[in-house]
Write a protein that holds these residues in place. Structure first.
Motif, PDB file in Angstrom:
ATOM      1  N   ASN A   1       2.868 -27.789 -18.551  1.00  0.00           N
ATOM      2  CA  ASN A   1       3.457 -26.495 -18.196  1.00  0.00           C
ATOM      3  C   ASN A   1       2.306 -25.529 -17.967  1.00  0.00           C
ATOM      4  OD1 ASN A   1       4.679 -23.913 -18.122  1.00  0.00           O
ATOM      5  ND2 ASN A   1       6.402 -24.659 -19.362  1.00  0.00           N
TER       6      ASN A   1
ATOM      7  N   LEU B   1      -1.076 -28.145 -22.861  1.00  0.00           N
ATOM      8  CA  LEU B   1      -0.074 -27.993 -21.798  1.00  0.00           C
ATOM      9  C   LEU B   1      -0.694 -27.998 -20.399  1.00  0.00           C
ATOM     10  CD1 LEU B   1       2.302 -25.327 -23.402  1.00  0.00           C
ATOM     11  CD2 LEU B   1       2.642 -27.793 -23.237  1.00  0.00           C
TER      12      LEU B   1
ATOM     13  N   LYS C   1      -1.459 -21.007 -19.297  1.00  0.00           N
ATOM     14  CA  LYS C   1      -2.259 -19.819 -18.968  1.00  0.00           C
ATOM     15  C   LYS C   1      -1.920 -18.663 -19.905  1.00  0.00           C
ATOM     16  CE  LYS C   1      -2.880 -20.835 -14.024  1.00  0.00           C
ATOM     17  NZ  LYS C   1      -2.473 -20.464 -12.636  1.00  0.00           N
ATOM     18  N   ALA C   2      -0.617 -18.471 -20.160  1.00  0.00           N
ATOM     19  CA  ALA C   2      -0.184 -17.368 -21.024  1.00  0.00           C
ATOM     20  C   ALA C   2      -0.676 -17.581 -22.458  1.00  0.00           C
ATOM     21  CB  ALA C   2       1.340 -17.261 -21.001  1.00  0.00           C
ATOM     22  N   LEU C   3      -0.640 -18.822 -22.941  1.00  0.00           N
ATOM     23  CA  LEU C   3      -1.102 -19.118 -24.298  1.00  0.00           C
ATOM     24  C   LEU C   3      -2.611 -18.943 -24.421  1.00  0.00           C
ATOM     25  CD1 LEU C   3       1.101 -22.233 -25.109  1.00  0.00           C
ATOM     26  CD2 LEU C   3       1.164 -20.032 -26.304  1.00  0.00           C
TER      27      LEU C   3
ATOM     28  N   ASN D   1      -2.984 -21.218 -30.381  1.00  0.00           N
ATOM     29  CA  ASN D   1      -2.528 -20.948 -29.018  1.00  0.00           C
ATOM     30  C   ASN D   1      -3.514 -21.466 -27.977  1.00  0.00           C
ATOM     31  OD1 ASN D   1       0.036 -19.659 -29.487  1.00  0.00           O
ATOM     32  ND2 ASN D   1      -1.111 -17.934 -30.349  1.00  0.00           N
TER      33      ASN D   1
ATOM     34  N   LYS E   1      -2.876 -25.188 -27.863  1.00  0.00           N
ATOM     35  CA  LYS E   1      -1.659 -25.480 -27.102  1.00  0.00           C
ATOM     36  C   LYS E   1      -1.885 -25.275 -25.604  1.00  0.00           C
ATOM     37  CE  LYS E   1       2.004 -24.485 -30.462  1.00  0.00           C
ATOM     38  NZ  LYS E   1       3.148 -23.591 -30.753  1.00  0.00           N
ATOM     39  N   ALA E   2      -2.687 -24.277 -25.255  1.00  0.00           N
ATOM     40  CA  ALA E   2      -2.980 -24.020 -23.843  1.00  0.00           C
ATOM     41  C   ALA E   2      -3.658 -25.234 -23.209  1.00  0.00           C
ATOM     42  CB  ALA E   2      -3.876 -22.788 -23.713  1.00  0.00           C
TER      43      ALA E   2
ATOM     44  N   ASN F   1       4.297 -32.009 -25.830  1.00  0.00           N
ATOM     45  CA  ASN F   1       3.252 -31.385 -25.019  1.00  0.00           C
ATOM     46  C   ASN F   1       3.348 -31.791 -23.543  1.00  0.00           C
ATOM     47  OD1 ASN F   1       2.453 -33.995 -25.927  1.00  0.00           O
ATOM     48  ND2 ASN F   1       0.337 -33.579 -25.380  1.00  0.00           N
TER      49      ASN F   1
ATOM     50  N   GLU G   1       1.965 -22.628 -16.299  1.00  0.00           N
ATOM     51  CA  GLU G   1       2.168 -21.188 -16.494  1.00  0.00           C
ATOM     52  C   GLU G   1       2.145 -20.828 -17.972  1.00  0.00           C
ATOM     53  OE1 GLU G   1       1.998 -18.933 -14.095  1.00  0.00           O
ATOM     54  OE2 GLU G   1       1.549 -20.723 -12.906  1.00  0.00           O
ATOM     55  N   GLU G   2       2.810 -21.643 -18.786  1.00  0.00           N
ATOM     56  CA  GLU G   2       2.790 -21.377 -20.224  1.00  0.00           C
ATOM     57  C   GLU G   2       1.390 -21.573 -20.786  1.00  0.00           C
ATOM     58  OE1 GLU G   2       5.042 -22.620 -24.395  1.00  0.00           O
ATOM     59  OE2 GLU G   2       5.698 -23.523 -22.498  1.00  0.00           O
TER      60      GLU G   2
ATOM     61  N   LYS H   1      -3.224 -15.260 -24.648  1.00  0.00           N
ATOM     62  CA  LYS H   1      -2.797 -14.775 -25.970  1.00  0.00           C
ATOM     63  C   LYS H   1      -3.814 -15.165 -27.043  1.00  0.00           C
ATOM     64  CE  LYS H   1       1.052 -15.119 -29.271  1.00  0.00           C
ATOM     65  NZ  LYS H   1       2.356 -15.763 -29.562  1.00  0.00           N
TER      66      LYS H   1
END
Length: 541
Positions: free
Chosen positions: A365, A319, A370-372, A312, A315-316, A362, A367-368, A375
């Motif tokens: 994104n 993205l 930041k969330a990843l 994660n 991925k962060a 990829n 916002e995604e 997490k």
């Protein structure tokens, strides 16, 4: 091919140049005749960007070596002006009914630059050496389609088990594990060039200096001032010397795009990359030439180092990258932002482009991202992210891209990333040894098939360099390599690429193109979309 690299001179892209030896005396010699006047020497002036890693074919498997090596030596086949494999050192070949055994007939007039005959044994010696684990070639995987090749390279078999043999002095036979539609293209790669067995056994470092170099290509290595320049002269022993028009090629070793452009403007180079700050002006003036190139500029995560052991967090970071901004405002050479690993231009059996079918992965994104990141940090128990260092090989363009990424990670993730640069040879060795945390890379296709992109990330593969592995992914690649039904083969490759982006051992930045300026007096330089620079037919009026 892949490949990791830094691309040289015009055929390479601005982004792949490395090393830091901007030598003022690396251009045109003052005591040579001008190369365009009738009756005088025809001399082409190019820039190699950096010191070649090696002119030993299985070792020089990188962008610092293979363009020049491709013109010093020649394999059984060569990519022609139409980018398709054609007869080269082999004048013809036969294929068995099952498509697995090729018998090549080497030209009677195929000679080494020292006058020796090129023999089938030279190919047997070279191909087994490519696969020999003691050689340590990053290109060895290309020979895995030879029966016994993978086993020998992985130390589960012997050299005697590799199915290559000299039927006689001028007849070479190879047996494949399965029919390979792209076989004749692959063996045009420098990794499959022959080596003069007698010379190599007398002097294992025959490739290291001009005085000892022995090749079989259109040109021969005449001089080599390490880290400054090298010169190639027409090889009068070459079987097709009558069609080689240039007398000499002088390669500067300059790693700065602006210096290269200034040398081009002064007439000291015939070809130049396009400095980003001048690209808009030069494109408007219609001076820039653009050609296709199959490959990607990307960054590798080292999944064995914190914090990138966490998918994660990887991925962060992926993205948080805005690829479109990088090509629009940093590189400025009309590249396509890359949201997949297989580049455009490869059609599946339905006629659709691989990239179009498998779509985008990829894509930016924030916002995604930041969330990843949040997490991933919770999963690892981080209250603060471990320090991250982004490493790139020395080049003005690599530096600009690294700085843009540094800013994006700060703005989009709130993460401060340190930057580090090092010379190409050191950088490459440390990347192979998994010493970098996050590092730049490039891949240029070795042959025209999507599997060449995807095979790089098999577990333990020499081109992987991330520490990542996935048994399901490995299985898909192996099945694709042995699948004769093209529809099924592409389905396997589509699924494999999806796994790559689900696990994110890297993130992509842009697909390559070939953007360059070239002296109008220079003609017939062939830049293959998949493959290397061809100077055999080049001319200078």
């Amino acid at each position: 091919m892949k490949k990791i690299l830094t691309m040289l001179m015009a055929a390479f892209l601005v982004f792949t140049m490395a090393a830091c030896t901007a030598n003022n005396d690396a251009g045109k010699e003052t005591d040579g005749k001008d190369s365009g006047d009738k009756g005088e020497e025809k001399v082409l002036y190019l820039n190699n960007g950096q010191e070649p890693t090696s002119f030993d074919p299985p070792i020089g498997f990188d962008s610092a070596s293979w363009n020049s090596l491709n013109n010093l030596m020649e394999g059984l086949t060569r990519l022609g002006k139409d980018h398709q494999p054609e007869a080269a050192t082999a004048e013809k070949w036969d294929v068995s009914e099952d498509g697995k055994t090729y018998t090549f007939h080497i030209r009677k007039d195929a000679k080494w630059s020292n006058g020796d005959d090129v023999t089938a044994n030279d190919f047997v010696f070279a191909w087994k050496r490519l696969l020999d684990p003691a050689t340590g070639s990053a290109a060895a995987f290309l020979g895995y389609f030879i029966e016994g090749g993978e086993e020998f390279n992985s130390e589960k078999g012997s050299a005697e088990d590799v199915k290559v043999k000299a039927v006689d002095d001028k007849t070479f036979e190879v047996t494949l594990t399965s029919p390979q539609a792209y076989f004749l293209s692959v063996i045009a790669n420098p990794a499959f060039f022959p080596i003069n067995e007698k010379v190599a056994k007398e002097n294992p470092k025959w490739f290291a200096e001009a005085d000892s170099f022995v090749g079989n290509g259109p040109f021969n290595l005449a001089s080599w001032e390490h880290d400054t320049k090298f010169v190639m002269k027409k090889n009068d022993q070459y079987w097709d010397a009558k069609n080689v028009k240039l007398d000499r090629i002088e390669w500067a070793i300059v790693d700065d795009t602006n210096t290269e452009y200034q040398m081009y403007q002064a007439g000291d180079l015939d070809v130049s990359d396009v400095p980003a700050e001048l690209s808009e002006k030069l494109f408007k003036e219609g001076k820039v030439q653009v050609e296709d190139q199959a490959g990607d500029y990307f960054y590798r995560f080292n999944v064995t180092k914190e914090p990138f052991q966490n998918v994660n967090i990887r991925k962060a970071f992926a993205l948080a990258v805005d690829q479109q901004k990088i090509v629009d405002f940093v590189t400025k050479n009309k590249e396509k932002a890359a949201y997949g690993f297989v580049s455009p231009g490869f059609k599946d059996p339905s006629g659709k482009d691989f990239r179009e079918v498998n779509g985008d992965f990829n894509k930016t994104n924030v916002e995604e991202a930041k969330a990843l990141l949040e997490k991933g940090m919770k999963e690892e128990g981080y209250t603060e992210l471990p320090e991250v260092t982004l490493t790139y090989s020395t080049s003005d363009v690599h530096k600009k891209i690294a700085e843009a990424l540094q800013q994006m990670f700060k703005e989009n993730l709130g993460v401060e990333v340190k930057l580090a640069n090092m010379e190409w040879n050191v950088f490459a060795e440390e990347q192979k040894a998994l010493k970098h945390q996050l590092s730049r890379s490039s891949f240029l296709a070795d042959y025209a098939d999507p599997i060449n992109f995807l095979e790089n990330f098999q577990t333990g593969h020499s081109m992987n360099r991330t520490g990542w592995g996935n048994p399901k992914y490995d299985d898909l690649i192996q099945k694709a390599k042995n699948e004769s039904d093209e529809t099924k083969r592409f389905e396997l490759m589509y699924e494999a690429e999806k796994i790559l982006f689900e696990e994110a051992p890297f993130f992509t930045v842009h697909f390559y193109n070939q953007v360059y300026l070239q002296n109008e007096a220079v003609t017939d330089v062939v830049r293959h979309p998949v493959g290397y620079l061809e100077l055999k037919w080049a001319d200078k009026k």
